[in-house]
Design a protein around this motif. Structure first.
Motif, PDB file in Angstrom:
ATOM      1  N   ASP A 120       0.824  -1.220   0.000  1.00 56.87           N
ATOM      2  CA  ASP A 120       0.000   0.000   0.000  1.00 56.87           C
ATOM      3  C   ASP A 120       0.855   1.266   0.000  1.00 56.87           C
ATOM      4  O   ASP A 120       0.340   2.385   0.068  1.00 56.87           O
ATOM      5  CB  ASP A 120      -0.956   0.012   1.197  1.00 56.87           C
ATOM      6  CG  ASP A 120      -0.233   0.026   2.547  1.00 56.87           C
ATOM      7  OD1 ASP A 120       1.018   0.131   2.568  1.00 56.87           O
ATOM      8  OD2 ASP A 120      -0.912  -0.060   3.589  1.00 56.87           O
ATOM      9  N   CYS A 123      -2.730  -4.145   8.751  1.00 55.75           N
ATOM     10  CA  CYS A 123      -3.315  -5.473   8.551  1.00 55.75           C
ATOM     11  C   CYS A 123      -3.358  -6.265   9.851  1.00 55.75           C
ATOM     12  O   CYS A 123      -4.324  -6.972  10.132  1.00 55.75           O
ATOM     13  CB  CYS A 123      -2.532  -6.242   7.497  1.00 55.75           C
ATOM     14  SG  CYS A 123      -2.856  -5.723   5.802  1.00 55.75           S
ATOM     15  N   SER A 176       3.123   2.183   2.315  1.00 57.39           N
ATOM     16  CA  SER A 176       3.599   2.607   3.629  1.00 57.39           C
ATOM     17  C   SER A 176       4.962   1.977   3.928  1.00 57.39           C
ATOM     18  O   SER A 176       5.316   0.928   3.389  1.00 57.39           O
ATOM     19  CB  SER A 176       2.593   2.209   4.716  1.00 57.39           C
ATOM     20  OG  SER A 176       2.414   0.803   4.770  1.00 57.39           O
ATOM     21  N   LYS A 201       2.805 -10.337  -5.343  1.00 60.28           N
ATOM     22  CA  LYS A 201       1.546  -9.976  -4.699  1.00 60.28           C
ATOM     23  C   LYS A 201       0.484 -11.001  -5.122  1.00 60.28           C
ATOM     24  O   LYS A 201       0.528 -11.527  -6.229  1.00 60.28           O
ATOM     25  CB  LYS A 201       1.068  -8.593  -5.150  1.00 60.28           C
ATOM     26  CG  LYS A 201       2.058  -7.461  -4.977  1.00 60.28           C
ATOM     27  CD  LYS A 201       1.465  -6.179  -5.566  1.00 60.28           C
ATOM     28  CE  LYS A 201       2.450  -5.025  -5.543  1.00 60.28           C
ATOM     29  NZ  LYS A 201       1.865  -3.796  -6.117  1.00 60.28           N
ATOM     30  N   CYS A 258      -6.023  -7.280   2.241  1.00 59.70           N
ATOM     31  CA  CYS A 258      -4.864  -6.816   3.000  1.00 59.70           C
ATOM     32  C   CYS A 258      -3.697  -6.569   2.049  1.00 59.70           C
ATOM     33  O   CYS A 258      -3.292  -7.462   1.301  1.00 59.70           O
ATOM     34  CB  CYS A 258      -4.459  -7.852   4.051  1.00 59.70           C
ATOM     35  SG  CYS A 258      -2.865  -7.482   4.832  1.00 59.70           S
ATOM     36  N   LEU A 259      -3.168  -5.353   2.087  1.00 62.84           N
ATOM     37  CA  LEU A 259      -2.021  -4.995   1.247  1.00 62.84           C
ATOM     38  C   LEU A 259      -0.776  -4.850   2.116  1.00 62.84           C
ATOM     39  O   LEU A 259       0.041  -3.966   1.910  1.00 62.84           O
ATOM     40  CB  LEU A 259      -2.316  -3.697   0.493  1.00 62.84           C
ATOM     41  CG  LEU A 259      -3.512  -3.747  -0.465  1.00 62.84           C
ATOM     42  CD1 LEU A 259      -3.748  -2.382  -1.096  1.00 62.84           C
ATOM     43  CD2 LEU A 259      -3.301  -4.799  -1.542  1.00 62.84           C
TER      44      LEU A 259
END
Length: 524
Positions: A94, A162, A96, A184, A176-177
């Motif tokens: 995502d 997550c 982050s 992925k 959930c990333l």
């Protein structure tokens, strides 16, 4: 010029599907995962898939030796403190940043995943995690703990978001990333396939394959047929009967190694009356599996060489403990129980069961190589001993849940076939998980489906886990193995040989942990 341009254009169009095919990998797997949640179930198919998408603080090489992962380095600050320096510049899917907060959130989640058939709590038992700064974590223990780095290689780190807000259902639905790995998840169809796509923002070396499709093909003949037809590039779990034929095929390449997986039997050793054991007339009797002599008799009634030669076509080795003797912490004194039907009958008589009893054996169908055939064969061996044995095989996902927690939070079955592949390369983990006294608060016995309990074994494992000297720890673990297997805590049958087959031109990295990793498959 026009003709040349047309030729170039035609060649370019022709090359598009060839280039596309070269970037895609298709794998036929013998076993499917019970979930994509990396913390839901400590099960090899789950852990293998998680390796592509999530990463551990400490990685493992092909021989299960520790190497840097999300932690670049680690050291002991004092005898009771380990310090891990986290890798900077790592991002979750995502966008982050990966930090110490994600590590703390992950370890908090590990023992608390609802309905987990076998959780990852044993890997952090007795550890306290502290954040020093955004990229430094310290692990404190009550006594010296030399296996902290190895244990931290056994579970995946997910993002704090997550860990704190995602359920197992969220992971399965790809909501959930929180991964950092080279791939992925892009699609998940239970009982059918999982599709992975390359993470082009991965911090490490770029993955070779743009797309990886892992198809779940439980039927061994169907898996081989898919390979021969070119529907998949690689298959695992090659059935032993097909190995000679595939080796002689010029279009097929093979890879194999001895597995760290032991196929074994767990027994109900905590109930006075076991749910699937009765007298021969169907009346209730005291659970005979509580008697060591009965457990030994059952072990003596199993003809391991016959299983290896006739059912596994030689692609296995008779087992005497949790890992083959080449692994750390095994006993060189233990030997596979010899087949001795007359001796087994004498032991049953001594234990008060001269006429035997009636028992139902349970196991998964399609989880392990020839698992149903093995269950059928062992049931016949037990029947010859005088124990009328019925069998019931169950789809793996349902079987493991019932074998672990059942309807009332307790293991449901009396006698069951299972397998265990060591997550790390030494015996402490499997001994503690399979035969340590069941205690959620201590992370002991997480996969102890027979609820075997032996204070002498627990004490030896506790001593070993606090012993820094490798030579002394290996000796303690060997003693622990002797305590467990001389008491027939579980009944080992055999170690599998891991065999892969691939289309010509594909090279598969053979691994003792059975993992079929896209990162370990290359073009020659």
């Amino acid at each position: 010029m026009a003709r040349t341009s047309l030729l170039v254009a035609t060649c370019a169009l022709t090359m598009v599907p060839l280039w596309s095919a070269a970037q895609n990998l298709s794998i036929g797997l013998a076993a499917e995962p019970s979930s994509l949640d990396p913390h839901y179930h400590n099960l090899s198919p789950n852990n293998m898939l998680a390796r592509h998408v999530f990463e551990a603080l400490v990685g493992q090489d092909v021989n299960q030796k520790p190497r840097p992962g999300l932690a670049e380095s680690w050291r002991t600050v004092d005898p009771l403190t380990w310090e891990f320096k986290l890798r900077k510049g790592v991002k979750f899917f995502d966008g982050s940043d990966f930090t110490a907060d994600d590590v703390l959130a992950t370890v908090k989640r590990l023992p608390n995943v609802p309905r987990s058939p076998s959780n990852f709590a044993p890997f952090i038992a007795g550890m306290q995690f502290e954040k020093v700064d955004s990229h430094t974590v310290r692990v404190k223990t009550a006594s010296p703990a030399p296996l902290v780095p190895i244990n931290l290689s056994g579970f995946s780190i997910v993002s704090q978001k997550c860990a704190e807000s995602s359920t197992t259902e969220d992971f399965n639905a790809l909501r959930c990333l929180g991964g950092t790995g080279p791939y992925k998840f892009s699609e998940f169809k239970p009982a059918d396939r999982v599709v992975l796509v390359r993470n082009n923002a991965y911090w490490g070396p770029k993955a070779e394959w743009e797309t990886v499709t892992k198809r779940f093909i439980a039927s061994a003949p169907s898996r081989v047929a898919a390979l021969l037809a070119g529907d998949v590039n690689v298959i695992d779990g090659v059935p032993p009967t097909d190995i000679p034929r595939l080796k002689s095929d010029a279009n097929i390449e093979m890879a194999e190694t001895l597995s760290n997986r032991v196929i074994y039997f767990h027994m109900d050793q905590f109930r006075e009356t076991s749910p699937f054991i009765t007298a021969k007339d169907g009346s209730a009797i005291k659970n005979p599996l509580l008697d060591r002599r009965v457990r030994q008799a059952l072990s003596m009634a199993i003809n391991r060489p016959a299983i290896v030669e006739r059912l596994m076509d030689g692609a296995a080795v008779p087992a005497e403990q949790v890992l083959p003797k080449s692994f750390f912490g095994t006993s060189q004194k233990l030997q596979p129980t010899g087949f001795d039907l007359a001796g087994a009958r004498r032991l049953l008589t001594e234990a008060g069961y001269p006429n035997g009893f009636k028992m139902k054996m349970h196991g998964p169908n399609g989880r392990y190589t020839n698992d149903t055939k093995i269950i059928e064969a062992v049931a016949q061996m037990f029947t010859r001993l005088g124990i009328d044995t019925e069998i019931e095989t169950i789809p793996p996902a349902n079987f493991f849940t019932r074998a672990s927690t059942g309807a009332n939070g307790q293991p449901e079955f009396s006698f069951m076939l299972l397998g265990w592949g060591a997550t790390t390369g030494e015996t402490l983990g499997p001994l503690r998980s399979l035969m340590g006294t069941f205690d959620r608060s201590k992370g002991s016995g997480a996969a102890n489906r027979g609820r075997y309990s032996n204070p002498a074994l627990d004490a030896k494992l506790t001593e070993a886990s606090a012993t820094v000297d490798d030579t002394k720890r290996a000796a303690l673990l060997a003693e622990a193995s002797e305590i467990a297997f001389n008491d027939f805590a579980i009944i080992p049958s055999h170690y599998q040989t891991n065999v892969w087959a691939s289309r010509k031109g594909f090279k598969v990295e053979a691994r003792a942990d059975e993992y079929t990793l896209a990162t370990g498959i290359t073009r020659r």
